[in-house]
Motif scaffolding. Structure first.
Motif, short mmCIF file in Angstrom:
data_model
loop_
_atom_site.label_atom_id
_atom_site.label_comp_id
_atom_site.label_asym_id
_atom_site.label_seq_id
_atom_site.Cartn_x
_atom_site.Cartn_y
_atom_site.Cartn_z
N ASP A 1 3.63 9.17 -12.39
CA ASP A 1 3.53 8.32 -13.74
C ASP A 1 2.35 8.81 -14.69
O ASP A 1 2.56 8.97 -15.72
N TYR A 2 1.29 9.31 -14.17
CA TYR A 2 0.12 9.89 -14.82
C TYR A 2 0.56 10.90 -15.64
O TYR A 2 0.42 11.48 -16.65
N ASN B 1 2.74 9.91 -18.30
CA ASN B 1 2.05 9.76 -19.52
C ASN B 1 1.32 10.80 -20.41
O ASN B 1 1.23 10.77 -21.71
N ARG C 1 4.34 12.45 -22.21
CA ARG C 1 4.64 11.26 -23.36
C ARG C 1 3.60 11.70 -24.62
O ARG C 1 4.21 11.46 -25.69
N ARG C 2 2.48 12.10 -24.36
CA ARG C 2 1.22 12.16 -25.53
C ARG C 2 1.77 13.62 -25.99
O ARG C 2 1.25 13.58 -27.29
N GLN D 1 2.83 13.47 -29.82
CA GLN D 1 1.78 12.78 -30.61
C GLN D 1 0.62 13.61 -31.16
O GLN D 1 -0.09 13.34 -32.03
N SER E 1 -8.00 12.09 -34.12
CA SER E 1 -6.88 11.49 -33.23
C SER E 1 -6.45 12.42 -32.14
O SER E 1 -6.24 11.82 -31.02
N ALA F 1 -8.69 12.05 -29.40
CA ALA F 1 -8.35 10.78 -28.49
C ALA F 1 -7.53 10.70 -27.56
O ALA F 1 -7.36 10.66 -26.45
N HIS F 2 -6.27 11.53 -28.13
CA HIS F 2 -5.17 11.95 -26.98
C HIS F 2 -5.81 12.51 -25.81
O HIS F 2 -5.42 12.30 -24.82
N LEU G 1 -8.70 12.77 -24.61
CA LEU G 1 -9.32 12.22 -23.91
C LEU G 1 -8.53 11.32 -22.62
O LEU G 1 -8.86 11.27 -21.50
N PHE G 2 -7.40 10.99 -23.29
CA PHE G 2 -6.35 10.04 -22.38
C PHE G 2 -5.75 10.90 -21.25
O PHE G 2 -5.64 10.79 -20.07
N LYS H 1 -8.47 11.45 -18.97
CA LYS H 1 -8.64 10.20 -17.99
C LYS H 1 -7.51 10.20 -16.99
O LYS H 1 -7.54 9.76 -15.97
#
Lengths: 232, 232
Positions: free
Chosen positions: B102-103, B106, B109-110, B113, B185, B188-189, B191-192, B195
């Motif tokens: 799932d990570y 994720n 999916r970014r 963006q 922006s 920030a993506h 960073l995720f 993470k």
């Protein structure tokens, strides 16, 4: 799979009741953890945050108890078909509630990282988001206790509103960072807080899907589930 | 709990072998998903990212198969004590591997963006972090297959290095944002993404703890576990 119910029905119902009771306790603690983590965040109270993080052990211990109880039920009662599926579902739901509590702990752990002298505006919208996430957790555990698919479906639907809330906070924080570069580090932490809350909603939705399936035998469609995880 | 092994040992071993095989498959797919998500991220390839996200369904389907198989084993073989505990452990480990995948989803999916025209420097350190996280996943599934507590412990130890890597990337990204507000922006993506990779390491560590406990009967101490989640 055999449908025979050779075990004593009443004893099994008591056992399942015990599992449900443990999960309710976990849910209550998870809700408190979310609320307390947010209060600690708003006040910049590192001590309260540390208490939230420490309290997570209680939830872990309850999850371990759910696991022991489930294994004991399976070993002693040898439940078949639907009953076995219910024990497995309880085991999985306990795991998800533990994850929800972990997100609250993650929020609490961030509190000491955020300088409290320069409190920034966007922090003020996070408690409302936290409240929404926490209400989803409460509602889904109600749905679980009542085996109520309609309530479960309502939780899935409110996840969209939570995702929209998250997207809005993400944009607000990025705009804020652009305009106030000194707050970037602090805002980055708040981005993660918002993301943790969004994930809490996802997990409440996962539980809702399990409750819905257990109650109706029908899985929610991929389309319903595709919204998971927010768009950002 | 009774220690009697009333079920046919050989049949049970075959069943457990089947569970382990399914989990190995899940692990292989999760590793691929991490690698492909990172390639998609580096290239800004939204189509490849979409394939990673779509491929997650295969992993979900395998997890459902693990669950069905585990329930069937419990119902047919009525395993006791250690054997039952092993089935429950397999069920839990499958759940964690699904979370790891799932990570990766994720991260994928970014990709759409993140504007690909202005590629920024910090993106170049993320693949090394992804490689480290992916190696932890590989190592812990090896440890699981071999029931090897020493390998499992090594995974727990490498989580500290991954957490340090994450902390370093966090600081680098924040510094970068301060110096280049136009990239906020995008950063920030990222960073995720960092993470998510750090969380993959946490989950590999969770599995390592389960493998260690299953093999030795001893739980790793709270002190060992307290480092989970990174410091930021």
């Amino acid at each position: 799979m055999a449908n025979s119910q050779e075990h004593t029905v009443k004893a099994f119902d008591q056992d399942i009741g015990q599992l449900r009771g443990l999960i309710s306790q976990m849910g209550g603690l998870a809700e408190s953890a979310i609320a307390e983590a947010m209060v600690a965040l708003q006040r910049g109270d590192a001590e309260q945050a540390a208490r939230v993080a420490a309290g997570d052990r209680k939830i872990d211990a309850l999850e371990a108890e759910v696991e022991r109880t489930a294994v004991r039920i399976i070993a002693l009662r040898a439940p078949m078909a639907d009953d076995l599926r219910e024990v497995v579902a309880a085991l999985k739901i306990a795991g998800v509630v533990e994850r929800i509590a972990d997100y609250a702990k993650n929020i609490a752990r961030r509190v000491p990282q955020i300088e409290s002298e320069h409190r920034i505006d966007p922090i003020s919208t996070l408690p409302a988001m936290a409240k929404m996430a926490s209400e989803m957790v409460h509602a889904v555990l109600d749905a679980f206790a009542a085996r109520d698919p309609v309530k479960a479906l309502a939780v899935c639907e409110s996840d969209r509103a939570l995702d929209d809330f998250y997207d809005s906070i993400f944009r607000t924080l990025v705009t804020y960072m652009v305009e106030n570069p000194k707050t970037i580090s602090q805002c980055a932490h708040l981005l993660f807080v918002a993301k943790n809350l969004e994930r809490i909603g996802d997990h409440a939705t996962n539980v809702a899907e399990m409750v819905y399936f257990a109650a109706t035998g029908t899985r929610l469609t991929e389309r319903d589930k595709s919204h998971h995880g927010g768009t950002i």
